[in-house]
Design a protein around this motif. Structure first.
Motif, PDB file in Angstrom:
ATOM      1  N   PRO A  57       0.816  -1.213   0.000  1.00  0.00           N
ATOM      2  CA  PRO A  57       0.000   0.000   0.000  1.00  0.00           C
ATOM      3  C   PRO A  57       0.849   1.261   0.000  1.00  0.00           C
ATOM      4  CG  PRO A  57      -0.325  -1.274   2.040  1.00  0.00           C
ATOM      5  CD  PRO A  57       0.694  -1.993   1.210  1.00  0.00           C
ATOM      6  N   LEU A  58       0.321   2.308  -0.590  1.00  0.00           N
ATOM      7  CA  LEU A  58       1.006   3.596  -0.563  1.00  0.00           C
ATOM      8  C   LEU A  58       0.902   4.206   0.827  1.00  0.00           C
ATOM      9  CD1 LEU A  58      -0.307   5.200  -3.894  1.00  0.00           C
ATOM     10  CD2 LEU A  58       1.786   3.874  -3.528  1.00  0.00           C
ATOM     11  N   ASP A  59       1.909   4.995   1.186  1.00  0.00           N
ATOM     12  CA  ASP A  59       1.835   5.747   2.434  1.00  0.00           C
ATOM     13  C   ASP A  59       1.570   7.214   2.090  1.00  0.00           C
ATOM     14  OD1 ASP A  59       4.326   6.873   1.701  1.00  0.00           O
ATOM     15  OD2 ASP A  59       5.434   5.433   2.923  1.00  0.00           O
ATOM     16  N   ASP A  60       1.435   8.024   3.102  1.00  0.00           N
ATOM     17  CA  ASP A  60       1.104   9.431   2.868  1.00  0.00           C
ATOM     18  C   ASP A  60       2.174  10.136   2.042  1.00  0.00           C
ATOM     19  OD1 ASP A  60      -1.212   9.014   4.259  1.00  0.00           O
ATOM     20  OD2 ASP A  60      -0.638  10.203   6.011  1.00  0.00           O
ATOM     21  N   ALA A  61       3.422   9.792   2.245  1.00  0.00           N
ATOM     22  CA  ALA A  61       4.503  10.418   1.465  1.00  0.00           C
ATOM     23  C   ALA A  61       4.378  10.062  -0.016  1.00  0.00           C
ATOM     24  CB  ALA A  61       5.865   9.992   2.004  1.00  0.00           C
ATOM     25  N   ASP A  62       3.988   8.816  -0.306  1.00  0.00           N
ATOM     26  CA  ASP A  62       3.777   8.405  -1.697  1.00  0.00           C
ATOM     27  C   ASP A  62       2.629   9.188  -2.330  1.00  0.00           C
ATOM     28  OD1 ASP A  62       5.695   6.283  -1.520  1.00  0.00           O
ATOM     29  OD2 ASP A  62       4.159   4.952  -0.682  1.00  0.00           O
ATOM     30  N   ARG A  63       1.594   9.414  -1.554  1.00  0.00           N
ATOM     31  CA  ARG A  63       0.384  10.042  -2.092  1.00  0.00           C
ATOM     32  C   ARG A  63       0.524  11.539  -2.300  1.00  0.00           C
ATOM     33  NH1 ARG A  63      -1.961   6.133   1.370  1.00  0.00           N
ATOM     34  NH2 ARG A  63      -3.211   4.638   0.206  1.00  0.00           N
ATOM     35  N   GLY A  64       1.433  12.184  -1.612  1.00  0.00           N
ATOM     36  CA  GLY A  64       1.569  13.644  -1.693  1.00  0.00           C
ATOM     37  C   GLY A  64       1.687  14.189  -3.106  1.00  0.00           C
ATOM     38  N   PRO A  65       2.680  13.757  -3.875  1.00  0.00           N
ATOM     39  CA  PRO A  65       2.828  14.289  -5.237  1.00  0.00           C
ATOM     40  C   PRO A  65       1.619  13.956  -6.130  1.00  0.00           C
ATOM     41  CG  PRO A  65       4.839  13.194  -4.543  1.00  0.00           C
ATOM     42  CD  PRO A  65       3.802  12.903  -3.496  1.00  0.00           C
ATOM     43  N   TRP A  66       1.029  12.797  -5.906  1.00  0.00           N
ATOM     44  CA  TRP A  66      -0.160  12.393  -6.665  1.00  0.00           C
ATOM     45  C   TRP A  66      -1.326  13.328  -6.357  1.00  0.00           C
ATOM     46  CZ3 TRP A  66      -4.441   9.416  -4.413  1.00  0.00           C
ATOM     47  CH2 TRP A  66      -5.369   8.983  -5.359  1.00  0.00           C
ATOM     48  N   LEU A  67      -1.573  13.579  -5.070  1.00  0.00           N
ATOM     49  CA  LEU A  67      -2.654  14.484  -4.685  1.00  0.00           C
ATOM     50  C   LEU A  67      -2.402  15.898  -5.213  1.00  0.00           C
ATOM     51  CD1 LEU A  67      -3.187  13.213  -1.043  1.00  0.00           C
ATOM     52  CD2 LEU A  67      -4.853  13.043  -2.914  1.00  0.00           C
ATOM     53  N   ASP A  68      -1.147  16.333  -5.178  1.00  0.00           N
ATOM     54  CA  ASP A  68      -0.818  17.671  -5.680  1.00  0.00           C
ATOM     55  C   ASP A  68      -1.079  17.779  -7.185  1.00  0.00           C
ATOM     56  OD1 ASP A  68      -0.122  18.434  -3.109  1.00  0.00           O
ATOM     57  OD2 ASP A  68       2.037  18.206  -3.451  1.00  0.00           O
ATOM     58  N   ALA A  69      -0.792  16.720  -7.920  1.00  0.00           N
ATOM     59  CA  ALA A  69      -1.044  16.730  -9.365  1.00  0.00           C
ATOM     60  C   ALA A  69      -2.546  16.770  -9.651  1.00  0.00           C
ATOM     61  CB  ALA A  69      -0.389  15.517 -10.027  1.00  0.00           C
ATOM     62  N   ILE A  70      -3.319  15.989  -8.907  1.00  0.00           N
ATOM     63  CA  ILE A  70      -4.780  16.018  -9.075  1.00  0.00           C
ATOM     64  C   ILE A  70      -5.305  17.396  -8.675  1.00  0.00           C
ATOM     65  CG2 ILE A  70      -6.969  15.097  -8.200  1.00  0.00           C
ATOM     66  CD1 ILE A  70      -5.539  12.355  -8.023  1.00  0.00           C
ATOM     67  N   GLY A  71      -4.801  17.934  -7.576  1.00  0.00           N
ATOM     68  CA  GLY A  71      -5.220  19.260  -7.129  1.00  0.00           C
ATOM     69  C   GLY A  71      -4.921  20.332  -8.161  1.00  0.00           C
ATOM     70  N   ALA A  72      -3.775  20.239  -8.828  1.00  0.00           N
ATOM     71  CA  ALA A  72      -3.427  21.218  -9.869  1.00  0.00           C
ATOM     72  C   ALA A  72      -4.402  21.125 -11.038  1.00  0.00           C
ATOM     73  CB  ALA A  72      -1.988  21.000 -10.339  1.00  0.00           C
ATOM     74  N   TRP A  73      -4.750  19.904 -11.417  1.00  0.00           N
ATOM     75  CA  TRP A  73      -5.734  19.734 -12.495  1.00  0.00           C
ATOM     76  C   TRP A  73      -7.067  20.349 -12.076  1.00  0.00           C
ATOM     77  CZ3 TRP A  73     -10.534  17.596 -13.196  1.00  0.00           C
ATOM     78  CH2 TRP A  73     -10.962  17.454 -14.520  1.00  0.00           C
ATOM     79  N   ALA A  74      -7.520  20.030 -10.856  1.00  0.00           N
ATOM     80  CA  ALA A  74      -8.795  20.540 -10.359  1.00  0.00           C
ATOM     81  C   ALA A  74      -8.773  22.068 -10.285  1.00  0.00           C
ATOM     82  CB  ALA A  74      -9.120  19.927  -8.990  1.00  0.00           C
ATOM     83  N   HIS A  75      -7.667  22.630  -9.841  1.00  0.00           N
ATOM     84  CA  HIS A  75      -7.537  24.090  -9.765  1.00  0.00           C
ATOM     85  C   HIS A  75      -7.720  24.718 -11.152  1.00  0.00           C
ATOM     86  CE1 HIS A  75      -6.128  28.024  -8.498  1.00  0.00           C
ATOM     87  NE2 HIS A  75      -5.326  28.016  -9.543  1.00  0.00           N
ATOM     88  N   GLY A  76      -7.123  24.097 -12.152  1.00  0.00           N
ATOM     89  CA  GLY A  76      -7.235  24.595 -13.519  1.00  0.00           C
ATOM     90  C   GLY A  76      -8.636  24.493 -14.095  1.00  0.00           C
ATOM     91  N   ARG A  77      -9.480  23.674 -13.486  1.00  0.00           N
ATOM     92  CA  ARG A  77     -10.852  23.476 -13.976  1.00  0.00           C
ATOM     93  C   ARG A  77     -11.879  24.296 -13.196  1.00  0.00           C
ATOM     94  NH1 ARG A  77     -11.194  22.533 -18.737  1.00  0.00           N
ATOM     95  NH2 ARG A  77     -13.391  22.279 -18.307  1.00  0.00           N
ATOM     96  N   GLU A  78     -11.449  24.982 -12.120  1.00  0.00           N
ATOM     97  CA  GLU A  78     -12.405  25.768 -11.333  1.00  0.00           C
ATOM     98  C   GLU A  78     -13.053  26.820 -12.224  1.00  0.00           C
ATOM     99  OE1 GLU A  78     -11.892  25.689  -6.735  1.00  0.00           O
ATOM    100  OE2 GLU A  78     -10.255  26.828  -7.626  1.00  0.00           O
ATOM    101  N   GLY A  79     -14.366  26.924 -12.100  1.00  0.00           N
ATOM    102  CA  GLY A  79     -15.134  27.841 -12.919  1.00  0.00           C
ATOM    103  C   GLY A  79     -15.526  27.257 -14.260  1.00  0.00           C
ATOM    104  N   LEU A  80     -14.852  26.169 -14.644  1.00  0.00           N
ATOM    105  CA  LEU A  80     -15.122  25.503 -15.915  1.00  0.00           C
ATOM    106  C   LEU A  80     -15.809  24.163 -15.705  1.00  0.00           C
ATOM    107  CD1 LEU A  80     -11.624  26.133 -17.534  1.00  0.00           C
ATOM    108  CD2 LEU A  80     -13.732  27.447 -17.922  1.00  0.00           C
ATOM    109  N   GLY A  81     -15.521  23.542 -14.568  1.00  0.00           N
ATOM    110  CA  GLY A  81     -16.075  22.236 -14.242  1.00  0.00           C
ATOM    111  C   GLY A  81     -15.209  21.105 -14.741  1.00  0.00           C
ATOM    112  N   GLY A  82     -15.340  19.988 -14.093  1.00  0.00           N
ATOM    113  CA  GLY A  82     -14.611  18.789 -14.457  1.00  0.00           C
ATOM    114  C   GLY A  82     -14.887  17.703 -13.445  1.00  0.00           C
ATOM    115  N   VAL A  83     -14.528  16.509 -13.811  1.00  0.00           N
ATOM    116  CA  VAL A  83     -14.654  15.352 -12.919  1.00  0.00           C
ATOM    117  C   VAL A  83     -13.322  14.637 -12.939  1.00  0.00           C
ATOM    118  CG1 VAL A  83     -15.828  13.151 -12.493  1.00  0.00           C
ATOM    119  CG2 VAL A  83     -17.143  15.112 -13.355  1.00  0.00           C
TER     120      VAL A  83
END
Length: 176
Positions: A57-83
């Protein structure tokens, strides 16, 4: 004649343990809302995929960069929408995603362990082994009352689940 602007479509994070159908339901919800879909697994670094594929299983350190990449995508979609799909199992992970995209809402796909295990056992070519399902359930922190989101059970066909999900998002005023 005055017109009231329509609310911006949300950024919806489809969350839940492995095998709940995030990759199946996410694109269907995106289509229903008329917004693009991004597969959360595609944001994982190769080392994460290799680790999970080997049954670790991944630990929190493994998940950090992954969550940041998803967060960056989501940030870029604010006001436009996305899933976008993301297990987002812990409150701290969802808080990290909301820090990047404050307007993000969560669609938590839930279900009985036995059903999810059967679905995982039947899928082909996915790197996440059934052996990691217990660690997913152990880490899961369901949505809390102060988090924008809804929970939807994964019983039924993908279309039935999607219909319930979109209806729940709209009923909670989280989607137009």
């Amino acid at each position: 004649m005055s017109s009231t602007p329509l609310p911006a479509p949300p950024v919806v994070v489809v969350m839940g343990v492995a095998g709940t159908g995030k990759t199946t339901i996410g694109p269907l919800v995106a289509r229903a809302l008329g917004v693009p879909y991004a597969e959360g697994d595609d944001f994982h670094p190769a080392a994460n995929v290799a680790k999970m594929a080997s049954g670790v299983p991944l630990d929190d350190a493994d998940r950090g960069p992954w969550l940041d990449a998803i967060g960056a995508w989501a940030h870029g979609r604010e006001g436009l929408g996305g899933v976008v799909s993301s297990s987002a199992l812990k409150r701290s992970y969802r808080d990290r995603l909301r820090a990047a995209a404050p307007g993000a809402v969560f669609l938590h796909l839930t279900g009985e362990r036995e059903l999810i295990e059967r679905r995982m056992a039947g899928r082909k070519g996915h790197f996440m082994p059934v052996a990691l399902l217990d660690s997913q359930f152990a880490a899961l922190e369901p949505l809390q009352g102060d988090e924008a989101g809804v929970a939807v059970d994964v019983i039924g066909t993908p279309e039935e689940i999607t219909d319930r999900a979109v209806a729940a998002l709209r009923a909670a005023a989280l989607a137009p």
